[in-house]
Design an enzyme around this catalytic site. Sequence first.
Site, short mmCIF file in Angstrom:
data_model
loop_
_atom_site.label_atom_id
_atom_site.label_comp_id
_atom_site.label_asym_id
_atom_site.label_seq_id
_atom_site.Cartn_x
_atom_site.Cartn_y
_atom_site.Cartn_z
N ILE A 152 0.83 -1.20 0.00
CA ILE A 152 0.00 0.00 0.00
C ILE A 152 0.87 1.26 0.00
CG2 ILE A 152 -1.71 1.31 1.31
CD1 ILE A 152 -2.83 -1.39 2.28
N ASP A 171 11.44 2.42 6.26
CA ASP A 171 11.00 1.03 6.23
C ASP A 171 12.24 0.16 6.30
OD1 ASP A 171 10.18 -1.58 5.52
OD2 ASP A 171 8.50 -0.80 4.36
N CYS A 230 -4.19 5.32 7.83
CA CYS A 230 -5.20 4.39 7.30
C CYS A 230 -4.75 2.95 7.50
CB CYS A 230 -5.44 4.65 5.82
SG CYS A 230 -6.21 6.23 5.45
N ASP A 256 -8.28 7.05 10.03
CA ASP A 256 -9.32 6.10 9.60
C ASP A 256 -9.38 4.93 10.57
OD1 ASP A 256 -11.27 5.07 7.73
OD2 ASP A 256 -9.75 3.61 7.12
N GLU A 261 -11.64 0.10 18.56
CA GLU A 261 -12.70 0.20 17.56
C GLU A 261 -13.85 -0.73 17.91
OE1 GLU A 261 -11.22 -0.35 13.60
OE2 GLU A 261 -9.87 1.37 13.69
N HIS A 279 -12.96 3.57 9.71
CA HIS A 279 -12.22 2.44 9.13
C HIS A 279 -12.75 2.13 7.72
CE1 HIS A 279 -9.60 -1.18 10.47
NE2 HIS A 279 -9.45 -0.98 9.17
N LEU A 280 -12.67 3.15 6.86
CA LEU A 280 -13.20 3.04 5.50
C LEU A 280 -12.15 2.69 4.46
CD1 LEU A 280 -15.58 6.18 5.40
CD2 LEU A 280 -16.17 3.80 5.89
N GLY A 281 -10.92 2.42 4.90
CA GLY A 281 -9.85 2.21 3.93
C GLY A 281 -10.18 1.21 2.84
N ALA A 282 -10.85 0.13 3.21
CA ALA A 282 -11.18 -0.92 2.23
C ALA A 282 -12.62 -0.84 1.76
CB ALA A 282 -10.92 -2.29 2.85
#
Length: 526
Positions: A152, A171, A230, A256, A261, A279-282
């Site tokens: 991502i 990273d 996200c 997000d 949760e 939590h709308l990422g997907a």
Amino acid sequence: MTVKVLISDQMDPKAAAIFRERGIEVDEITGQTPEELAAIIDQYEGLAIRSSTKVTAKIIDAATNLKVVGRAGIGVDNVDIPAATARGVVVMNTPFGNSITTAEHAIALMFALARQLPEADLSTQAGKWEKNRFMGVEVTGKTLGLIGAGNIGSIVASRALGLKMKVVAFDPFLTPERAVDLGIEKVELDELLKRADFITLHTPLTDQTRNILSRDNIAKTKRGVRIINCARGGLIDEAALKDALDSGQVGGAALDVFETEPAKASPLFGTPNFISTPHLGASTSEAQVNVAIQVAEQMSDFLLLGGVTNAINMPSLSAEEAPKLRPYMALAESLGKLVGQVVGEDIKAVAIEVEGAAAQLNPKPITGAVLAGLMGTYSDTVNMVNAPFLAKERGLDVREVRHDREGAYHTLVAVEATTSKGTRRVAGTLFGNANPRLVELFGIEIEAELGGSMLYIVNTDTPGFIGKLGTALGEAGINIATFNLGRRKARGDAASLVAVDGKIGPDVVKTLCALEGVRKVVPLVI
């Protein structure tokens, strides 16, 4: 035999359709309590979930027939991975089905922060025309800091570069070559915090990444930085973020995901320059279809063909690889069983060697099969999934050795066990690329089929021994199916591997041990 799968969360109907097309029986029962799920889960070989079902250790204990849990989505926080692994249950996710959707949501939130879109919308719809209040910033020319540059994160990077942003990334697993390919700059975390105008997180939640944006790290950021998450709740210290928004150290934040949760209450709610989504990422129609299709296809491939894709707790094995590897895995498991039962618990280390054609294959399933056979001596629930876990738990040192050369056989798998008394080695090959055969038994050349009830006998090579052995077995009512004999030299050590009909009891073993020249008798089940 009918294979059954339970879909326990709301999922696109295409998932159930794919299962049925592949000949798998599927039940769709959603909204169950943990007690209700535990009461029926033993009926199923597969469990397909999203984020609502909690696959706890208690559920896994009740799932006596379960072979695979498939998560339609990326996060597997709701699955007890160690418990699943210990029980030999494969856990899969679908990390690519919603990658674009999640990346686009992060970019959308970045724009919303840059131009204060939610607040401007509320103000305008309230009849105010506060044009001068909402002075935004351009993203062009700004520096975007990626914490996590995996699937991502790399998509976010490509979109940001298209917006003419400069992208820096922290990273630990990002190689310099990959950074060049992506067109981004790899930096350490402190450097990213110091330089970034926008920070977006795309890393899993682990002990190492929990609160990676801690109070101390937020204090290191450029004043006025805008932060987007996200990925996973728990990556940001939410109390520290609230204070940083109030002080102006952070110019805006868009979350997000939250540490708890569903987030029905949060000190961040109502804070100026804070945006939240549930939590709308997907949550796009395309992503929901994609992950449903992917999880059904992955689970079907595993249950019907043995293919393993996107597993969290097992090496991948494609559906195309599985048929080629299956005879090797059968051979490897038989060799592991033989070593485990003959050598016993005094094994300190195991080396799995592959040679010739076997060296061209994925070695992990072969290693898993050897360990499954070996560890079956100590556990009746062991399989390829949990065998490496059990081996590590016992402190067993496991090595893989690959030889590209071709020796006396076109393909060879060997297992060498190290004990306090030295090393013991067995090896096998495939006849016709399909039929497993033992070719070496603890230093003695032998050719034997492996399977069923067998006897391993070590004796001094003397005339008449085979006749005495046959007579003793006959008198005990034991029929010989196959008899295979090897020796190091005449009148030296000889080894017999005898396949028999029926089970070998302790009385038979005692009788055989009493035969002249017999040094060892081990009944085997292979």
